[in-house]
Design an enzyme around this catalytic site. Sequence first.
Site, short mmCIF file in Angstrom:
data_model
loop_
_atom_site.label_atom_id
_atom_site.label_comp_id
_atom_site.label_asym_id
_atom_site.label_seq_id
_atom_site.Cartn_x
_atom_site.Cartn_y
_atom_site.Cartn_z
N GLN A 110 0.81 -1.22 0.00
CA GLN A 110 0.00 0.00 0.00
C GLN A 110 0.85 1.27 0.00
O GLN A 110 0.47 2.29 -0.57
CB GLN A 110 -0.91 -0.03 1.24
N LYS A 125 -2.73 -0.98 6.61
CA LYS A 125 -3.71 -2.02 6.30
C LYS A 125 -4.15 -2.64 7.62
O LYS A 125 -3.40 -2.64 8.59
CB LYS A 125 -3.08 -3.09 5.40
N ASP A 165 -11.98 -3.96 2.07
CA ASP A 165 -11.13 -4.91 1.32
C ASP A 165 -11.96 -6.19 1.28
O ASP A 165 -13.19 -6.14 1.44
CB ASP A 165 -9.77 -5.09 2.02
P1 NDP Z 1 -14.69 -9.05 -2.11
O1 NDP Z 1 -14.77 -9.59 -0.75
O2 NDP Z 1 -15.75 -8.12 -2.59
O3 NDP Z 1 -14.56 -10.23 -3.17
C1 NDP Z 1 -13.51 -11.13 -3.13
C2 NDP Z 1 -13.73 -12.17 -4.20
O4 NDP Z 1 -12.60 -13.03 -4.26
C3 NDP Z 1 -14.92 -13.06 -3.92
O5 NDP Z 1 -15.45 -13.53 -5.12
C4 NDP Z 1 -14.28 -14.19 -3.11
O6 NDP Z 1 -15.01 -15.40 -3.11
C5 NDP Z 1 -12.96 -14.35 -3.82
N1 NDP Z 1 -11.95 -14.85 -2.87
C6 NDP Z 1 -11.53 -14.24 -1.74
N2 NDP Z 1 -10.62 -15.00 -1.10
C7 NDP Z 1 -10.48 -16.10 -1.87
C8 NDP Z 1 -9.69 -17.26 -1.76
N3 NDP Z 1 -8.86 -17.43 -0.72
N4 NDP Z 1 -9.78 -18.18 -2.75
C9 NDP Z 1 -10.61 -18.00 -3.81
N5 NDP Z 1 -11.39 -16.92 -3.95
C10 NDP Z 1 -11.32 -15.99 -3.00
O7 NDP Z 1 -13.24 -8.33 -2.20
P2 NDP Z 1 -12.72 -7.27 -3.25
O8 NDP Z 1 -13.30 -7.52 -4.58
O9 NDP Z 1 -12.85 -5.95 -2.63
O10 NDP Z 1 -11.16 -7.61 -3.24
C11 NDP Z 1 -10.57 -8.56 -4.14
C12 NDP Z 1 -9.09 -8.31 -4.22
O11 NDP Z 1 -8.85 -6.97 -4.67
C13 NDP Z 1 -8.30 -8.43 -2.91
O12 NDP Z 1 -7.01 -8.91 -3.19
C14 NDP Z 1 -8.21 -6.99 -2.43
O13 NDP Z 1 -7.11 -6.79 -1.57
C15 NDP Z 1 -8.01 -6.28 -3.75
N6 NDP Z 1 -8.34 -4.87 -3.75
C16 NDP Z 1 -9.59 -4.42 -3.47
C17 NDP Z 1 -9.88 -3.07 -3.53
C18 NDP Z 1 -11.25 -2.55 -3.31
O14 NDP Z 1 -11.44 -1.33 -3.49
N7 NDP Z 1 -12.23 -3.35 -2.97
C19 NDP Z 1 -8.82 -2.09 -3.80
C20 NDP Z 1 -7.55 -2.67 -4.15
C21 NDP Z 1 -7.33 -4.00 -4.09
P3 NDP Z 1 -15.84 -15.82 -1.80
O15 NDP Z 1 -17.01 -14.91 -1.75
O16 NDP Z 1 -16.19 -17.24 -2.02
O17 NDP Z 1 -14.90 -15.64 -0.63
#
Ligand code: NDP
Length: 446
Positions: A110, A125, A165
């Site tokens: 970050q 974080k 996140d």
């Molecule tokens: P969400 O919780 O909205 O969605 C996460 C998605 O990834 C879900 O579909 C989830 O499935 C899947 N997932 C999470 N962990 C795992 C795992 N261990 N194995 C397989 N699938 C997994 O999170 P975000 O979309 O906000 O975040 C996704 C990524 O983007 C992360 O790495 C986060 O750090 C990064 N990010 C997010 C930002 C944001 O603004 N939201 C900004 C910058 C980075 P399930 O529901 O089954 O867990």
Amino acid sequence: MAYVDDVLKSVERRNPGQPEFMQTVTEVLDSIRPVVERNPAYQDAAILERITEPERVVMFRVPWMDDGGKIQVNRGMRVQFNSAIGPYKGGLRFHPTVYLGIIKFLGFEQIFKNALTTLPMGGGKGGTDFDPKGKSDNEVMRFCQSFMTELQRHIGPDTDVPAGDIGVGGREIGFMYGQYRRLRNEVTGVLTGKGLKWGGSLVRTEATGYGLTYIVEEMLKDIGESVEGKTVAMSGSGNVATYAVEKIHQLGGKVVTVSDSNGWIHDADGIKLDFLKELKEVKRARIKEYAEEVKSAKYAEAGSGDNVWTVPCDIAMPNATQNELNGDDAKTLIKNGVKAVGEGANMPCTPEAVEAFLEAKVLFSPAKAANAGGVATSGLEMCQNSMRMSWSFEETDAKLKGIMQSIHTQCKEAAEEYGCPGNFVAGANIAGFIKVADAMVAQGLV
Ligand code: NDP
């Protein structure tokens, strides 16, 4: 270079059992070897030793009561990594896999990501091993209130401004913000990702997915191409994935895969966005249900052989979690002709995968650059909160787009200046590092 090697050894010795943290520190420090060589002042000021050590780590107990009246205890934490260029800024992750090493890896990334946004934000974080999945709204509220009861002592609009996140969306931010306001008796922009009626910014919800698409569009522009007409494979179906689908479809591309932790779907006709939003944002259901309703889609369980990366595509976007795309996946994508990869998630590609993409000259935008749109728009939310006003969707989206273009330019120019043109991994690390390191040198030994 001996200085970098010594620091890496020391970081490894002092942070045992934290492989994700070590992975990102190694990547960043390897990239900046030529910078440190050219600027001995960084070694004199022990910048590498200092930048790899968080300014502060807070860890705390989060007791809460479930709907059955049973007491539950989770662990909360906040890593305030570096505030040389602004207040700590970075999300909160609620996921059972969370431990200190994950939060430190995310906090370290970050620092450089925030530096690239052009906005004055330091790196931090936080998170917890609490799993919101399967919990009632009341349970999530009680947990969030307990979590914030401790966290509020350590954050503030000029100190540390958390956001969402994995596992933390509008619902969780709302519960935490309400508790902060109640305990502190102040209405300030202490969290970002707030609701639009109570201090949130337009475009924050869409920002990471939109920003990711904008930067991929920029990379394609450099080779005279665009997102239009391209087939996109992506993982995840959360915040980042959903709004990446939206922007890609607006630009005339077609997303054919999404996933969750249980499995993935392939919809050759293109993902039906309204259906996906209803499924994930409203019903909080599993992606499997998509294929039960949408006839053109096929579902496969996670770990059953193929995955989203086996589907031929022009653009790949890993949008779920760290180390989800490995060297073999990268080779499959390359064999199938992938042209561009944008990391929506944080560190989703393993080092072997990154190496394979760079070697094959696939356009590759690393997370620090590609998903910085989220935190950039959080920065815009902070700005609007301080001014006590709000900008229109178009104005905010235009600012986001401008920031993503500037990030791409910084990565490109830094890569060229340090002898690795086209390597945006090195470019992002170098550009982000120089900004923070120079601020640290200027501010003396603190
Ligand atoms: P969400 O919780 O909205 O969605 C996460 C998605 O990834 C879900 O579909 C989830 O499935 C899947 N997932 C999470 N962990 C795992 C795992 N261990 N194995 C397989 N699938 C997994 O999170 P975000 O979309 O906000 O975040 C996704 C990524 O983007 C992360 O790495 C986060 O750090 C990064 N990010 C997010 C930002 C944001 O603004 N939201 C900004 C910058 C980075 P399930 O529901 O089954 O867990």
